[in-house]
Scaffold this active site. Structure first.
Site, short mmCIF file in Angstrom:
data_model
loop_
_atom_site.label_atom_id
_atom_site.label_comp_id
_atom_site.label_asym_id
_atom_site.label_seq_id
_atom_site.Cartn_x
_atom_site.Cartn_y
_atom_site.Cartn_z
N LYS A 145 14.58 53.28 0.94
CA LYS A 145 15.37 53.32 -0.04
C LYS A 145 16.30 54.11 0.45
O LYS A 145 17.57 54.11 -0.43
CB LYS A 145 14.13 53.85 -0.61
CG LYS A 145 13.10 52.78 -1.65
CD LYS A 145 11.98 53.66 -1.82
CE LYS A 145 10.79 52.75 -1.88
NZ LYS A 145 9.51 52.95 -1.90
N GLN A 151 6.33 58.73 -2.67
CA GLN A 151 5.89 57.51 -2.38
C GLN A 151 4.64 57.11 -2.14
O GLN A 151 3.64 58.24 -1.25
CB GLN A 151 6.87 57.80 -0.52
CG GLN A 151 6.21 55.98 -0.18
CD GLN A 151 6.87 54.64 -0.39
OE1 GLN A 151 7.80 55.10 -0.28
NE2 GLN A 151 6.34 53.69 -0.21
N ASP A 166 10.28 55.44 -10.58
CA ASP A 166 8.44 54.67 -10.97
C ASP A 166 8.29 53.49 -12.04
O ASP A 166 7.61 52.96 -12.43
CB ASP A 166 8.01 55.04 -9.44
CG ASP A 166 8.18 54.06 -8.09
OD1 ASP A 166 9.00 53.37 -8.59
OD2 ASP A 166 7.45 55.21 -7.75
#
Ligand code: NDP
Length: 281
Positions: A52, A96, A119
Site C-alpha cells: 500500500k 490493517q 475501506d
C-alpha cells in the site's frame, strides 16, 4: 482455455487514472494523505502494508504507517485513531486487519471518522452501500467490478454467485453486483449443495479462504470466475479456485497472485483521492 483477467494490467489503468486525479488536486494545493495502522507483526499484514505504501508513492499520495506493538490496548489503538481523525494531512485511515485477538475490531473500526473511512467498513458507509447512496466503497468489491467492466464482461441480467458472506468482501461484493443489475445468489458455509448453485453462475466470485474449494465440475462453461481468496499452501500463494483445471472450463478467470489483490490496492488509492476531493477540494 479461459481468458486471464490480468490484475496487473487493470490495476495499472486504475492507478494511472488515480495519478492524474492526484496531480489535479496538487495543483489546488491538496496532497491526498493515507495513514495505515498495523498492530502486531503478522508477516502477511506487513506485506500488504508495504504494498500500500509503494502504491501511494507511485501515484503521489502522502502516506504514513503507524506500527503498534502486538500488546497494544484497545484504548491506545483508539487514541491513535482519534489523533488521525484530527490530522489535516490525513484523508483516509486504514486499520490493517486482522487485529490481534484481544482487540475489538468492530469497535476500533467504528472510531474511524466516517469521512476518513477509506475501506468503507464503518457502519455508516456500509449502510450507505446498502441504501445505494454515495459513499466509500470497500476496495476489494470495487476492484472486482472495475475488473469485470475493463474486461467488458456483461453484468446486467447475469446470474452472479458470490461464495462467502463476510462484511469486507462477500456481502459488499453481492450488493455491488446487485447495483449493476445482476441477479445475485450468496453462498456460505451452511449452503446446501454449493455445486448446484455455482454451476448456474455466469459470474462466480469466490471469497472464502480455502484452497481449491472451487473445482472445474462447479463451473458453468464460459463463466467469469473471480478468485478473491489468498491462501498460503506449501510456501506459495493460491486462491480459492483450482486455477489449472477451472481455466479449462471457464471463459474468464482471475489468477492468484496477480488478480484481485492488485485491484484492491488500486481501489484503495482511488478511495483516498475520492475522500480528499470530497472533504478538502
Ligand atoms: P472470512 O473468513 O471473513 O469469510 C469467509 C466466508 O466463506 C464466510 O462467509 C464463510 O461462511 C464462507 N465459507 C467458509 N467455508 C465455506 C465453504 N466450505 N463453502 C462455502 N462458503 C464457505 O473471509 P474474508 O471474506 O475476509 O476473506 C475471504 C478470502 O479472501 C480470504 O482468503 C482472504 O485472505 C481473501 N481476501 C483477499 C483480498 C484481496 O484483496 N484479494 C481482500 C480481502 C480478503 P460463514 O459466514 O457461514 O462462516
Amino acid at each position: 482455455m479461459a481468458v486471464i483477467l490480468d490484475g496487473r494490467e487493470y490495476s495499472n489503468i486504475a492507478l494511472d487514472q488515480v495519478a492524474e486525479k492526484v496531480q489535479a488536486l496538487k495543483k489546488n494545493g491538496i496532497t491526498p494523505g493515507l495513514a495505515v495502522i498495523l498492530v502486531g507483526d503478522d508477516p502477511a499484514s506487513q506485506t500488504y502494508v508495504r504494498s500500500k505504501g509503494k502504491a501511494c508513492d507511485r501515484v503521489g499520495i502522502y502516506s504514513r504507517t503507524l506500527i503498534l506493538a502486538s500488546d497494544t490496548t484497545q484504548a491506545q489503538l483508539e487514541k491513535q485513531i482519534a489523533d488521525l481523525n484530527r490530522d489535516d494531512r490525513i484523508d483516509g485511515i486504514l486499520l490493517q486487519l486482522p487485529l490481534p485477538a484481544h482487540l475489538d475490531e468492530q469497535h476500533a473500526l467504528s472510531c474511524i471518522a466516517p469521512e476518513k473511512d477509506v475501506d468503507g467498513f464503518h457502519a455508516l458507509n456500509a449502510g450507505r452501500l446498502m441504501l445505494s447512496l454515495d459513499g466509500v466503497l470497500p476496495c476489494t468489491p470495487k476492484g472486482i467490478i472495475f475488473m469485470l467492466k475493463q474486461a467488458e464482461i456483461p453484468i446486467e441480467g447475469e446470474h452472479a454467485v458470490v461464495v462467502g458472506r463476510s462484511n469486507i468482501v462477500g456481502k459488499p461484493a453481492a450488493l455491488l453486483l446487485l447495483q449493476e443489475n445482476a441477479t445475485v445468489t450468496i453462498c456460505h458455509s451452511r449452503t446446501q449443495d454449493l455445486k448446484a448453485l455455482t454451476r448456474q453462475a455466469d459470474i462466480l466470485v469466490a471469497a472464502v479462504g480455502k484452497p481449491k474449494l472451487i473445482t472445474e465440475d462447479m463451473i458453468k462453461p464460459g463463466a467469469a470466475v473471480i478468485d478473491v481468496g489468498i491462501n498460503r499452501a506449501n510456501g506459495r500463494l493460491v486462491g480459492d479456485v483450482d486455477f489449472e483445471n477451472v481455466s479449462k472450463v471457464a471463459g474468464y478467470i482471475s489468477p492468484v497472485p496477480g488478480g484481485v489483490g492488485l485491484m484492491t490496492v488500486a481501489m484503495l488509492m482511488d478511495n483516498v483521492v475520492g475522500l480528499a476531493s470530497r472533504n478538502r477540494a
